[in-house]
Write a protein that holds these residues in place. Structure first.
Motif, short mmCIF file in Angstrom:
data_model
loop_
_atom_site.label_atom_id
_atom_site.label_comp_id
_atom_site.label_asym_id
_atom_site.label_seq_id
_atom_site.Cartn_x
_atom_site.Cartn_y
_atom_site.Cartn_z
N PHE A 1002 20.64 -60.19 -4.97
CA PHE A 1002 19.53 -61.13 -5.15
C PHE A 1002 18.45 -60.53 -6.05
CE2 PHE A 1002 21.68 -62.12 -1.21
CZ PHE A 1002 21.95 -63.46 -1.39
N ASP A 1003 18.33 -59.22 -6.03
CA ASP A 1003 17.43 -58.57 -6.96
C ASP A 1003 17.93 -58.75 -8.39
OD1 ASP A 1003 15.06 -56.89 -7.32
OD2 ASP A 1003 16.48 -55.39 -8.06
N MET A 1004 19.24 -58.68 -8.58
CA MET A 1004 19.83 -58.92 -9.91
C MET A 1004 19.57 -60.36 -10.35
SD MET A 1004 23.52 -56.99 -9.79
CE MET A 1004 23.67 -55.24 -10.11
N MET A 1005 19.76 -61.30 -9.40
CA MET A 1005 19.52 -62.70 -9.73
C MET A 1005 18.07 -62.90 -10.17
SD MET A 1005 21.61 -64.22 -6.46
CE MET A 1005 20.90 -65.85 -6.54
N GLN A 1006 17.17 -62.32 -9.40
CA GLN A 1006 15.75 -62.46 -9.72
C GLN A 1006 15.43 -61.84 -11.08
OE1 GLN A 1006 13.19 -60.49 -7.01
NE2 GLN A 1006 11.29 -61.12 -8.00
N CYS A 1007 16.03 -60.69 -11.32
CA CYS A 1007 15.78 -59.98 -12.58
C CYS A 1007 16.26 -60.82 -13.77
CB CYS A 1007 16.47 -58.63 -12.54
SG CYS A 1007 16.29 -57.68 -14.04
N GLU A 1008 17.50 -61.34 -13.68
CA GLU A 1008 18.00 -62.14 -14.79
C GLU A 1008 17.22 -63.44 -14.92
OE1 GLU A 1008 22.14 -64.10 -16.52
OE2 GLU A 1008 22.14 -63.13 -14.55
N PHE A 1009 16.86 -64.02 -13.79
CA PHE A 1009 16.08 -65.26 -13.83
C PHE A 1009 14.73 -65.03 -14.50
CE2 PHE A 1009 13.48 -68.70 -12.15
CZ PHE A 1009 14.33 -69.79 -12.28
N HIS A 1010 14.15 -63.88 -14.24
CA HIS A 1010 12.85 -63.54 -14.82
C HIS A 1010 12.95 -63.41 -16.35
CE1 HIS A 1010 8.90 -61.71 -15.21
NE2 HIS A 1010 9.46 -60.71 -15.91
N PHE A 1011 14.04 -62.85 -16.82
CA PHE A 1011 14.17 -62.63 -18.26
C PHE A 1011 14.78 -63.83 -18.99
CE2 PHE A 1011 13.61 -58.23 -17.01
CZ PHE A 1011 12.94 -57.68 -18.09
N ARG A 1012 15.70 -64.56 -18.32
CA ARG A 1012 16.45 -65.60 -19.03
C ARG A 1012 16.27 -66.98 -18.42
NH1 ARG A 1012 21.70 -61.65 -18.72
NH2 ARG A 1012 21.01 -60.09 -20.24
N ARG A 1013 15.51 -67.11 -17.38
CA ARG A 1013 15.24 -68.36 -16.68
C ARG A 1013 16.48 -68.95 -16.04
NH1 ARG A 1013 10.97 -67.39 -15.22
NH2 ARG A 1013 10.80 -69.54 -14.47
N CYS A 1014 17.51 -68.18 -15.89
CA CYS A 1014 18.70 -68.57 -15.14
C CYS A 1014 19.47 -67.29 -14.82
CB CYS A 1014 19.58 -69.53 -15.93
SG CYS A 1014 20.41 -68.73 -17.32
N PHE A 1015 20.46 -67.42 -13.94
CA PHE A 1015 21.28 -66.24 -13.64
C PHE A 1015 22.77 -66.59 -13.79
CE2 PHE A 1015 19.88 -68.27 -9.70
CZ PHE A 1015 21.08 -68.59 -9.08
N GLN A 1016 23.06 -67.36 -14.86
CA GLN A 1016 24.43 -67.78 -15.12
C GLN A 1016 25.35 -66.58 -15.40
OE1 GLN A 1016 25.35 -71.01 -14.80
NE2 GLN A 1016 27.46 -70.27 -14.92
#
Length: 1606
Positions: A1002-1016
């Protein structure tokens, strides 16, 4: 024997363990562990292993009781403990349990108190001992000698032991039986003969040897074992008359040696050890000579080449056994076989190793061949060669000629006589053994004599010629090996015996040419002798450890005879061929040291002797002579006696070192021989001190000498010399156990001086990859000593090793292959160094790290090395103690290095992405390695490991979590690369570890979401990796539940969706994994479809295709080609007919070579068509073929492929019409109860049966897959109790597929062959009809109240499809009244008749029997009564009154009955045409019954007529293709009323391209010409095949004159 249950519970119940005997505790623990395995073996019916373990358990229980009794003496107790530990270790290995390492007293080693190096050595030793024990056990089971394999592996010499049991031959006279080993490839004898003298009575001549005819053929070596073939040859020589058939023995010559025959046996398997049964008696068939002038050698080769021998029961009986060792060892190890009376037949040649003291002086002489003129005789002579040995005075040497082993020495040897042969070929080998002191004076004399068969004539015969050869050449060397062409001299018989008259003459033709080089003729004065035209050749082989054929070696061995040539002889020694030197190794070494000692006051010869010694040692180091190492070792230990040699050898060696720049070449050679040079030095010094060990002062001086040598001469040569001194020489000074103490811990001064020196030398050699064995041995010994607690402070010394060698050793390990024999030792050294580094050392090491590239490289190398060692462990899996100790050391090192990463390589400027990446991959690899997965171990093993090491996975897992969170903004750089490793870590079944590490996702999801606005990216990666990990065996229900509970506050909605997605995927993947290795492939197919449907739903095309091919492979394994085709079709549907490039995931199979989607789709279609063809689904193949043909014709323009495809399609069309395809049955199967897997539980499926599979067979197959299931006996839906029960209930019944005819065939007369396909294919609805009786049963007519309960099932997909079954989606039920049932039955009967008629019209060759049975069952219904039952039930006034609404149905039923008559009429007509004379009475009865039936039906229900035109029919039959329908073919498809009001026949359903005009006239006759003209499809078809003008002209004439025609 006690019963199984008693023994099993014995050691489970026993708990009293004396604490003072740890061995008892170990035995009890071992028995408990074996108990569970033993039980599994019993359940698994592994009888052999079960019995073996049982016997071991019996032994341990018995020995345990003896130890507990406390009554054994100390020596017996020690012996018993040894037996117990040995048995436990062997049993653990046998059962693939962990290896237990022990000290010399048998106690288990404590890894905390044992150095790493010592622990490794203990594992290595224990493993070798157990392996040797296993080999011993195997040998024992195979009835082989207990130590056979070990002895064969450790000895370079072998012997073949032979016992002659009997000779079964009709000889009729005394005979000599000569046995020897023979190489059939090279056609030469290998060994001496073993001679047995056989009497004419059929027994051995020496009665004392009866039942004791034993011989051992010795000196065989590895080269002999590698021979392609080896034979055991027996030659039988008859001793008696010239010709056996002569009966007048008084007047005949006796005592003549004549050829009789041979016997040959291939002993290759015995020599190579493939066959070893000393009790087995081998029969060797006897082959007599064809004529008594046949050469024995020729007969031997003929027998070897022949496949079989016509022995007529004659032959030899022998036993054979291969024994390891030389003759001395064999007599010691096998006294029951080989004793002093056993004959010893030596190999003709030297053994591979000539041990010191093995004195031999044998000369083998082979009589090869001769050529003798017949002289004054009318026929060739019967030549007998007599060989004798004489000294220079002519005196015969007695007892020096040995015709064979087992026989005494004789005065002279007489050859075999070949009757009247001009060029005899003997190939007889005789051994000549002359005392060494007599050899130089001796010569061989060969005399030739003609032997007559008549005794009176024979007595008058004298020797007619002579040959001789001297055994010593003029230069003092022995007669050369090889063939010698001897001169045959003639003289008077008495002069031939006078040696003084011929010894001065040349003996061989080359010698004569040397004496007379100027002319080819002999000009020498021969005296009374003359050179004959006759010729004679012999072959000699000298096997002597005292006589050499090399003049240079001879000069050295006899150096005292001429000391002036000593220097020259020493130099020439180094030019002598190595094989000659090693044969005289002891004598040569004795000569060298004698030269040195007898010139002790002078240094003249010291260097030359030293160089000669180096030359000899170098020879033995050569691979060619490496097996002489033991000889050299034996010489040094037992025969070397030069007490002052050490002084001279040391001086020369020091001189070489001092002058290294000038004497580089000599020094390098000396260094290579240094090990044995120092062994000579040390042995000499030991002898000098009268076997008293040197004092400490000597050792200290020795150590100081080494250090002085290195510091004074800093050259590679001196460095290598130091390394050899420290590793090899020290062993000779004191015992190997304290070898390193000499260098390191004898005194502080030595340690301070030598350790830096040694580390420098070790570093240099390791970096150059030189002398790795010695380096590893030395470093191991250093580390072992530094680990000890009694050697004083060692922290500084460990630091020296760490600073100078740690990285070097790491690089050595990295560069070393896994197949290297040193890899384990080097890893132990590396691990030992890390283990002996305390916190101070790590702090010091880390403090030296800066931001330099070298520090990054060190960490990088270390991480890569650790990961490689973890993934590919150099130690076996059963070395648990070693592996766990290594893991403990690695874990500490990883954590120490992790601190360096956080401190020095985390900030933005110094961040090292690759270094961090390597750390994470290493840590995850460490955590997931097999040796740490405690849940896979037994409870006892798990408890032991946890007690000593805890769960190291949790420790490293928490460290990974902390390191991840420390990354901060750098996290995005590890997404998605780290998703897979982190997932692998979270799947480890340790709940606390999972709780700690799953939030990283979930930390990875949040990190990618923060940078790319999604975690695809993260989502795609985790789905892909999760699939691979779960399939690989990781993950469980607990993980799914735990993952489902995890939530994140910042991604609540999207996070929930993601979690749901992963949980759904996990459910399917866990189901799939559960049955992945199940034998039930159908279950595997179901789960595979579930998974691929999920991937299709979430649009994961790559994974979807991956599982499509898994499903396709399963179908191919089961020969489900139809389903395999449908499965591949799903992949093809994802592709376009375009030049768009193929993505990588679209071509997952290597077999497809395509770059564009169009190419791939083409290849897929080709393969699918192939599968459909195999599955007889030609209709589906045609559809794909048409699509593919369109591409070939209009897009690809590949007409060649199009042509092939169209030919294939044409074949498919023909198959549809001509090939009879079996119709599979369909079965409804319900799986009820909670005992079934979730994908089956309480669900119903429709299964497509296999070809010709009956319901009973299908049910049996089902119940085999679920042996615990209970078969339900009713077809009614089960109750809720059954559905919710914990059991398994299977319901199975046959269902009828409902035809869904494609629209193009509807309302058109279509061939039954075409329609029949759709009756069982492309169906999605199925019916099951169950009779239900309402009201009371009518005994006269049971049809009146017989209702039908019809259930319709609808499946998810049509069958066949990607599975042979699909789940039922909906179920509906209806009731069919008795009248409606009757209508259906009549309709089906009419269709059946119609189809049968149609088939017979289409194919007149069909058999008549089915038609006979069908017609007979209808026109003469003896049992069921036919439609008469319907008349009784439904056509009565009572029924009509009670059911007024059924009037229309009744009329329809009557109409169906009426229409049955014309159909039957056509069937009877065809039957009459085809019936045989034998069945004519049957047909006549059939016609009579039909006539009655017809009259009755037409009278009651009216006349129905099928339109037929006999004249047209005849024309059509005569001119139409067999594939077309004539009027008879199509008339049955017409439903014409009696007034011809309705024509439902659609004429262009058929392929009319081949119709003739006469066929069309029939249509015109009934007024159907207009459709023929209007229908474009018909008109153009006709135009394409008929003459356009004639056809159209005919049509219009018909139109104009229709009135007249009508």
């Amino acid at each position: 024997k006690k019963p199984f249950s008693y023994i099993f519970h014995y050691f489970l119940r026993e708990t009293v363990i004396p604490t003072e005997i740890p061995l008892i505790h170990e035995v009890t623990t071992t028995l408990r562990e074996w108990a569970a395995i033993w039980r599994d073996l019993y359940v698994g019916d592994k009888r052999e292993m079960f019995n073996t373990v049982r016997d071991m358990i019996y032994d341990l229980i018995e020995w345990r009781s003896q130890i507990l009794s406390g009554t054994l003496p100390q020596d017996e107790m020690s012996e018993l403990k040894q037996k117990v530990t040995s048995k436990m270790d062997y049993g653990n290995k046998y059962l693939d349990l962990d290896l237990v390492v022990r000290d010399k007293d048998g106690n288990i080693l404590d890894p905390d108190l044992t150095s790493t190096v010592n622990l490794f050595r203990a594992h290595e030793t224990a493993s070798k001992q157990i392996e040797a024990r296993i080999q011993e056990e195997k040998s024992q089971k195979q009835n082989m000698d207990l130590s056979r394999q070990a002895k064969f592996a450790s000895t370079p010499s072998f012997a073949l032991f032979v016992t002659l049991k009997n000779v079964v031959c009709k000889i009729g006279e005394d005979a000599e039986v000569l046995m020897s080993l023979y190489d059939p490839i090279e056609s030469k004898f290998i060994s001496e003969n073993y001679l047995v003298r056989w009497s004419s009575s059929g027994l051995v001549k020496d009665i004392d040897q009866l039942h004791n005819l034993r011989a051992v053929f010795t000196d065989l070596g590895n080269e002999d074992l590698k021979r392609e073939k080896m034979s055991f040859v027996c030659q039988i020589v008859r001793v008696g008359r010239m010709e056996l058939r002569d009966n007048n023995t008084k007047k005949l010559t006796s005592g003549l040696r004549r050829p009789f025959g041979v016997a040959v046996m291939d002993v290759t398997d015995i020599i190579t050890g493939k066959m070893d049964d000393e009790d087995k008696q081998h029969f060797i068939p006897f082959q007599p000579v064809a004529g008594e002038n046949d050469f024995l050698q020729t007969v031997i080769n003929k027998v070897i080449a022949a496949k079989e021998v016509n022995h007529k029961g004659q032959g030899l009986w022998v036993t054979m056994k291969l024994l390891p060792g030389d003759i001395h060892q064999i007599r010691k190890d096998f006294p029951h076989l080989v004793d002093r009376s056993t004959a010893v037949a030596r190999k003709m040649g030297f053994p591979e190793i000539i041990m010191p003291g093995d004195v031999r002086n044998d000369i083998y002489v082979t009589l090869v061949q001769g050529d003798f003129d017949k002289g004054s005789k009318t026929t060739p002579k019967n030549v007998e060669v007599t060989m004798s040995v004489h000294d220079e005075d002519g005196k015969k040497l007695e007892n020096v000629i040995f015709p064979g082993a087992g026989d005494d020495g004789i005065l002279e040897y007489k050859s075999v006589i070949y009757y009247q042969v001009k060029q005899p070929r003997w190939f007889e080998t005789i051994k000549v053994a002359i005392p060494i002191e007599d050899v130089n004076r001796s010569h061989l004399r060969f005399t030739f004599k003609h032997r007559s068969s008549q005794d009176c004539k024979d007595k008058s015969e004298k020797n007619f010629a002579l040959s001789f050869v001297k055994l010593m050449r003029y230069d003092g060397t022995t007669l050369r090996d090889g063939e010698h062409d001897l001169i045959v001299y003639k003289a008077e018989a008495k002069k031939l015996e006078d040696s003084s008259m011929y010894l001065s003459l040349p003996s061989t033709k080359p010698e004569m040419e040397e004496r007379n080089p100027s002319s080819g003729k002999n000009t020498q004065n021969l005296g009374s002798f003359s050179v004959s035209k006759d010729s004679f050749q012999i072959l000699t082989l000298v096997c002597s450890t005292k006589l050499t054929q090399n003049v240079d070696l001879l000069g050295l061995l006899k150096w005292r005879s001429n000391t002036s040539l000593l220097q020259q002889n020493l130099r020439h020694l180094m030019k002598v061929e190595g094989g000659e030197v090693v044969k005289f190794l002891q004598d040569t070494l004795d000569a060298l040291f004698n030269i040195m000692m007898e010139n002790s006051d002078s240094e003249t010869f010291d260097t030359l002797v030293f160089d000669a010694l180096v030359f000899i040692i170098g020879l033995i180091a050569d691979r060619k002579f490496h097996h002489f190492n033991p000889v050299l070792e034996t010489y040094i230990r037992k025969h070397f006696s030069a007490t002052l040699a050490y002084t001279k050898l040391t001086k020369v060696l020091k001189n070489y070192v001092d002058n290294a720049e000038k004497l580089t070449e000599q020094l390098l050679k000396a260094l290579k021989a240094l090990e044995y040079i120092f062994k000579f030095i040390v042995r000499s010094r030991v002898l000098f001190n009268q076997y008293v060990l040197p004092s400490h002062s000597d050792l200290s001086c020795f150590v100081l000498f080494i250090s002085h040598l290195s510091f004074t001469h800093n050259t590679p040569e001196s460095e290598e010399l130091c390394l050899y001194l420290l590793t090899s020489a020290c062993k000779e000074i004191i015992s190997p156990v304290v070898c390193v103490c000499v260098c390191v811990c004898v005194c502080e001064d030595c340690r301070e001086i030598l350790l830096p020196l040694m580390t420098e030398q070790l570093k240099l050699h390791l970096e150059n990859h030189e002398e790795l064995d010695s380096c590893c041995q030395l470093l191991s010994n250093i580390l072992e000593v530094l680990y000890r607690k009694d050697v004083g402070p060692t922290q500084w010394h460990v630091q020296i090793i760490m600073e100078k060698l740690l990285r070097t050793v790491n690089r050595t390990v990295i560069s070393m292959g896994r197949d290297s024999t040193l890899i384990g030792s080097f890893v132990a050294c590396m691990t030992g160094t890390l283990r002996q580094m305390d916190d101070y050392h790590y702090t010091h090491l880390i403090s030296t790290f800066g931001k330099m590239r070298t520090d990054v490289d060190f960490l990088m190398e270390t991480f890569i090395m650790f990961k490689d060692l973890i993934g590919k462990n150099v130690y076996p899996a059963d070395w648990v103690i070693m592996n766990m100790m290594q893991n403990k050391v690695f874990l500490r090192a990883i954590n120490q290095y992790a601190a360096v990463l956080s401190k020095k390589f985390l900030d933005q400027t110094n961040f090292e992405l690759q270094l961090w990446n390597n750390y994470f991959h290493l840590a995850v690899a460490f955590l997931t390695q097999e040796s740490l997965q405690l849940e896979n171990f037994s409870s006892d093993k798990r408890a032991k490991i946890f007690q000593k090491y805890q769960d190291m996975r949790r420790q490293i897992g928490f460290e990974i979590r902390d390191m991840w969170y420390n990354l901060g903004p750098h996290k995005i750089k590890f997404i998605p690369e780290m998703v897979g490793p982190i997932l692998e870590m979270t799947l480890v079944p340790e709940i606390e570890l999972r709780k700690a590490t799953i939030p990283i996702f979930f930390d990875m999801m949040q990190c990618e979401f923060h940078f790319r606005r999604c975690f695809q990216t993260f989502e795609n990666e985790i789905i892909t990796k999760l699939d691979h990990e779960v399939e690989g065996g990781r993950g469980d229900e607990q993980y799914k539940i735990l993952f489902q509970k995890m939530k994140h506050k910042y991604l609540a909605k999207t996070g929930e969706t993601f979690v749901t997605l992963v949980v759904r995927l996990l459910e399917r993947l866990l189901d799939y994994r559960t049955i992945m290795h199940d034998e039930n492939k159908e279950n595997r197919m179901s789960c595979t479809v579930n998974v691929l449907n999920f991937y299709k739903e979430i649009e994961r095309e790559e994974m979807y295709i991956r599982y499509l091919y898994k499903l396709c492979d399963l179908h191919k394994e089961c020969d489900n080609y139809t389903e395999a085709g449908y499965t591949l079709l799903l992949h093809a549907k994802l592709l376009k007919w375009s030049e768009e490039a193929c993505a990588a995931h679209l071509t997952q199979r290597d077999g497809y070579q395509a770059t564009t989607q169009c190419q791939l789709k083409d290849q897929l279609y080709q393969e699918i068509i192939k599968y459909f063809d195999k599955g007889k689904m030609w209709e589906e193949a045609i559809i794909l073929g048409k699509e593919l043909a369109e591409q070939y014709e209009n897009e690809m323009f590949d007409f060649e492929q199009l042509s092939a495809l169209l030919r294939k399609q044409a074949q498919f069309y023909e198959n549809i019409v001509k090939v009879i395809r079996p119709k599979p049955d369909y079965f409804a199967v319900g799986y009820y109860g909670l005992g079934f897997p979730s994908f089956l539980r309480n669900k119903m499926f429709i299964y497509r049966g296999k070809e010709y599979e009956r319901r009973e067979d299908f049910e049996a197959r089902l119940l085999t897959q679920f042996p615990n299931a209970e078969k339900m006996k009713t077809t009614t839906p089960p109750s809720e109790d059954i559905r919710s029960s914990s059991g398994q209930y299977i319901q199975c019944f046959t269902v009828k597929p409902i035809l869904e005819l494609p629209p193009k065939f509807q309302n058109k007369p279509v061939s039954e062959q075409i329609v029949s396909f759709y009756t069982v294919n492309e169906v999605q609805k199925y019916q099951y009809s169950r009779p239900v009786r309402k009201g009371e049963k009518d005994p006269d007519n049971e049809f009146a109240n017989m209702w039908i309960e019809r259930t319709t099932f609808v499946t998810a997909y049509k069958l066949p499809g990607i599975l042979r079954w699909f789940e039922v989606l909906s179920v509906s039920a209806e009731e069919i009244s008795p009248l409606e049932n009757a209508m259906e039955t009549m309709q089906l009967t009419n269709e059946k008749i119609n189809n049968m008629v149609q088939r017979h019209l289409n194919d007149p060759s069909l058999p008549i029997n089915p038609l006979s049975m069908l017609l007979n069952g209808i026109v003469d219904p003896a049992v069921m009564g036919g439609f008469t039952n319907y008349e009784k039930a439904f056509f009565t006034e009572k029924y009509i009154q009670e059911h007024p609404n059924d009037q229309e149905k009744i009329e329809k039923l009557k109409d169906l009955i009426a229409w049955q008559i014309p159909n039957l009429a056509e069937g009877v007509r065809i039957h009459g045409e085809k019936v045989t004379e034998a069945l004519r009475p049957f047909h006549e009865r059939l016609e009579a019954c039909f006539k009655q039936l017809k009259e009755k039906v037409e009278k009651q229900y009216g006349v129905r007529t099928l339109v037929t035109f006999m004249h047209s029919s005849l024309i059509i039959h005569g001119c139409c293709s067999s594939q077309l329908a004539c009027m008879h073919h199509i008339s049955s498809g017409w439903a014409l009323t009696s007034q011809y009001k309705q024509i439902t026949m659609n004429c262009y359903t058929y392929s009319l391209s081949d119709l003739c005009v006469a066929c069309l006239s029939a249509f015109v006759f009934v007024g159907s010409w207009l459709p023929l003209l209007v229908s474009s499809s018909l008109s153009w078809d006709l135009v394409s095949s008929c003459s356009l003008g004639n056809t159209m002209h005919y049509y219009f004439n018909m139109l104009l004159y229709k009135d007249k025609l009508l």
